[in-house]
Design a protein around this motif. Structure first.
Motif, PDB file in Angstrom:
ATOM      1  N   LEU A  20       0.748  -1.131   0.115  1.00 32.81           N
ATOM      2  CA  LEU A  20       0.198  -0.107  -0.061  1.00 32.81           C
ATOM      3  C   LEU A  20       1.014   1.235   0.144  1.00 32.81           C
ATOM      4  O   LEU A  20       0.571   2.124  -0.855  1.00 32.81           O
ATOM      5  N   ARG A  21       1.840   1.041   0.715  1.00 33.44           N
ATOM      6  CA  ARG A  21       2.676   2.386   0.898  1.00 33.44           C
ATOM      7  C   ARG A  21       3.509   2.681  -0.297  1.00 33.44           C
ATOM      8  O   ARG A  21       3.616   3.776  -0.717  1.00 33.44           O
ATOM      9  N   ASP A  22       3.951   1.633  -0.831  1.00 34.28           N
ATOM     10  CA  ASP A  22       4.838   2.057  -2.404  1.00 34.28           C
ATOM     11  C   ASP A  22       3.684   2.348  -3.259  1.00 34.28           C
ATOM     12  O   ASP A  22       4.222   3.507  -4.078  1.00 34.28           O
ATOM     13  N   LEU A  23       2.678   1.825  -3.532  1.00 33.67           N
ATOM     14  CA  LEU A  23       1.831   2.359  -4.488  1.00 33.67           C
ATOM     15  C   LEU A  23       1.378   4.080  -4.089  1.00 33.67           C
ATOM     16  O   LEU A  23       1.349   4.665  -5.008  1.00 33.67           O
ATOM     17  N   ALA A  24       1.036   4.181  -2.935  1.00 32.88           N
ATOM     18  CA  ALA A  24       0.718   5.315  -2.592  1.00 32.88           C
ATOM     19  C   ALA A  24       1.917   6.425  -2.832  1.00 32.88           C
ATOM     20  O   ALA A  24       1.580   7.532  -3.277  1.00 32.88           O
ATOM     21  N   LYS A  25       3.043   6.068  -2.396  1.00 32.08           N
ATOM     22  CA  LYS A  25       4.226   6.766  -2.743  1.00 32.08           C
ATOM     23  C   LYS A  25       4.274   7.264  -4.168  1.00 32.08           C
ATOM     24  O   LYS A  25       4.346   8.538  -4.693  1.00 32.08           O
ATOM     25  N   GLN A  26       4.210   6.050  -5.028  1.00 32.53           N
ATOM     26  CA  GLN A  26       4.281   6.561  -6.357  1.00 32.53           C
ATOM     27  C   GLN A  26       3.109   7.122  -7.068  1.00 32.53           C
ATOM     28  O   GLN A  26       3.161   7.927  -7.956  1.00 32.53           O
ATOM     29  N   ALA A  27       1.958   6.908  -6.191  1.00 32.18           N
ATOM     30  CA  ALA A  27       0.874   7.734  -6.971  1.00 32.18           C
ATOM     31  C   ALA A  27       0.589   9.111  -6.216  1.00 32.18           C
ATOM     32  O   ALA A  27      -0.559   9.700  -6.419  1.00 32.18           O
ATOM     33  N   ALA A  28       1.446   9.621  -5.352  1.00 28.90           N
ATOM     34  CA  ALA A  28       1.591  10.762  -4.650  1.00 28.90           C
ATOM     35  C   ALA A  28       0.262  11.157  -3.940  1.00 28.90           C
ATOM     36  O   ALA A  28      -0.544  11.953  -3.952  1.00 28.90           O
ATOM     37  N   THR A  29      -0.012   9.870  -3.049  1.00 27.55           N
ATOM     38  CA  THR A  29      -1.340  10.089  -2.165  1.00 27.55           C
ATOM     39  C   THR A  29      -1.004   9.153  -0.788  1.00 27.55           C
ATOM     40  O   THR A  29       0.443   8.847  -0.715  1.00 27.55           O
ATOM     41  N   THR A  30      -1.731   8.828  -0.033  1.00 24.66           N
ATOM     42  CA  THR A  30      -1.527   8.361   1.152  1.00 24.66           C
ATOM     43  C   THR A  30      -1.896   6.902   1.106  1.00 24.66           C
ATOM     44  O   THR A  30      -2.821   6.258   0.453  1.00 24.66           O
ATOM     45  N   PRO A  31      -1.317   6.037   1.971  1.00 27.19           N
ATOM     46  CA  PRO A  31      -1.649   4.479   1.824  1.00 27.19           C
ATOM     47  C   PRO A  31      -3.347   4.270   2.279  1.00 27.19           C
ATOM     48  O   PRO A  31      -4.152   3.476   1.769  1.00 27.19           O
ATOM     49  N   THR A  33      -5.620   6.262   1.680  1.00 27.82           N
ATOM     50  CA  THR A  33      -6.556   6.695   0.244  1.00 27.82           C
ATOM     51  C   THR A  33      -6.171   5.153  -0.405  1.00 27.82           C
ATOM     52  O   THR A  33      -7.634   4.919  -1.221  1.00 27.82           O
ATOM     53  N   ILE A  34      -5.087   4.716  -0.719  1.00 25.38           N
ATOM     54  CA  ILE A  34      -5.395   3.674  -1.792  1.00 25.38           C
ATOM     55  C   ILE A  34      -6.135   2.372  -0.844  1.00 25.38           C
ATOM     56  O   ILE A  34      -6.957   1.878  -1.570  1.00 25.38           O
ATOM     57  N   SER A  35      -6.173   2.275   0.303  1.00 24.57           N
ATOM     58  CA  SER A  35      -6.927   1.274   1.025  1.00 24.57           C
ATOM     59  C   SER A  35      -8.278   1.484   0.855  1.00 24.57           C
ATOM     60  O   SER A  35      -8.940   0.760   0.625  1.00 24.57           O
ATOM     61  N   LYS A  41     -14.534   2.193  -0.651  1.00 19.41           N
ATOM     62  CA  LYS A  41     -15.011   3.308   0.261  1.00 19.41           C
ATOM     63  C   LYS A  41     -14.763   4.572  -0.574  1.00 19.41           C
ATOM     64  O   LYS A  41     -15.608   5.603  -0.566  1.00 19.41           O
ATOM     65  N   LEU A  42     -13.828   4.750  -1.370  1.00 16.33           N
ATOM     66  CA  LEU A  42     -13.595   5.812  -2.496  1.00 16.33           C
ATOM     67  C   LEU A  42     -13.839   5.170  -3.690  1.00 16.33           C
ATOM     68  O   LEU A  42     -13.527   3.941  -4.210  1.00 16.33           O
ATOM     69  N   GLN A  43     -14.326   6.149  -4.820  1.00 15.33           N
ATOM     70  CA  GLN A  43     -14.619   5.528  -5.993  1.00 15.33           C
ATOM     71  C   GLN A  43     -13.232   5.523  -6.912  1.00 15.33           C
ATOM     72  O   GLN A  43     -12.594   6.721  -6.753  1.00 15.33           O
ATOM     73  N   LEU A  44     -13.123   4.666  -7.556  1.00 14.94           N
ATOM     74  CA  LEU A  44     -11.902   4.616  -8.431  1.00 14.94           C
ATOM     75  C   LEU A  44     -12.397   5.232  -9.711  1.00 14.94           C
ATOM     76  O   LEU A  44     -12.620   4.717 -10.795  1.00 14.94           O
ATOM     77  N   SER A  45     -12.375   6.604  -9.799  1.00 10.39           N
ATOM     78  CA  SER A  45     -12.584   7.671 -10.756  1.00 10.39           C
ATOM     79  C   SER A  45     -11.673   7.503 -11.863  1.00 10.39           C
ATOM     80  O   SER A  45     -10.619   6.903 -11.708  1.00 10.39           O
TER      81      SER A  45
END
Length: 138
Positions: A20-31, A33-35, A41-45
């Motif tokens: 989660l942390r790796d993807l979040a870092k590369q996507a410039a967001t938080t773990p 948010t990825i979770s 819980k959030l829409q994959l827009s």
């Protein structure tokens, strides 16, 4: 039988061996948010799809439509590496491996759909040579 989930983000992340942390870092967001995206819980827009798909080395639509664990990853990887302008040619080559019966069934469906719109003989075998290639734009 389980219903198809809205997307396969978690499956793609684990398929690419990312935390989660790796993807979040590369996507410039938080773990978190990825979770939240992974647990719906959030829409994959479209915004998230366009940000995350390149990191996961897949097409945006693959995140929605395909669980990477349910088919040959080598095939996906090979397809991903084919330049976009060569993919129609690659698809024709792959289709050439389909047994003749299946190919003829597909052609029969195509001609069935076109019947009445253009002049097609009743007997499939009476079609002029090259008409299939012409209709399919080859």
């Amino acid at each position: 039988m389980d219903a198809k989930p809205p997307h396969f983000l978690r499956q793609w992340r684990t398929f690419r061996n990312l935390s989660l942390r790796d993807l979040a870092k590369q996507a410039a967001t938080t773990p978190s948010t990825i979770s939240d995206l992974e647990t719906f819980k959030l829409q994959l827009s479209p915004k998230w799809l366009s940000r995350i798909a390149p990191i996961l080395q897949c097409q945006e639509g693959w995140l929605i439509d395909y669980d990477p664990n349910e088919f040959d990853g080598d095939l996906l990887e090979a397809w991903r590496q084919i330049p976009a302008e060569n993919r129609s040619q690659a698809l024709r080559v792959l289709k050439s491996f389909i047994p003749e019966t299946a190919a003829r069934t597909t052609q029969h469906r195509l001609f069935g759909a076109l019947k009445g719109k253009i002049d097609i003989p009743d007997d499939f075998d009476d079609l002029p040579d090259g008409i299939i290639d012409e209709i399919e734009g080859r």
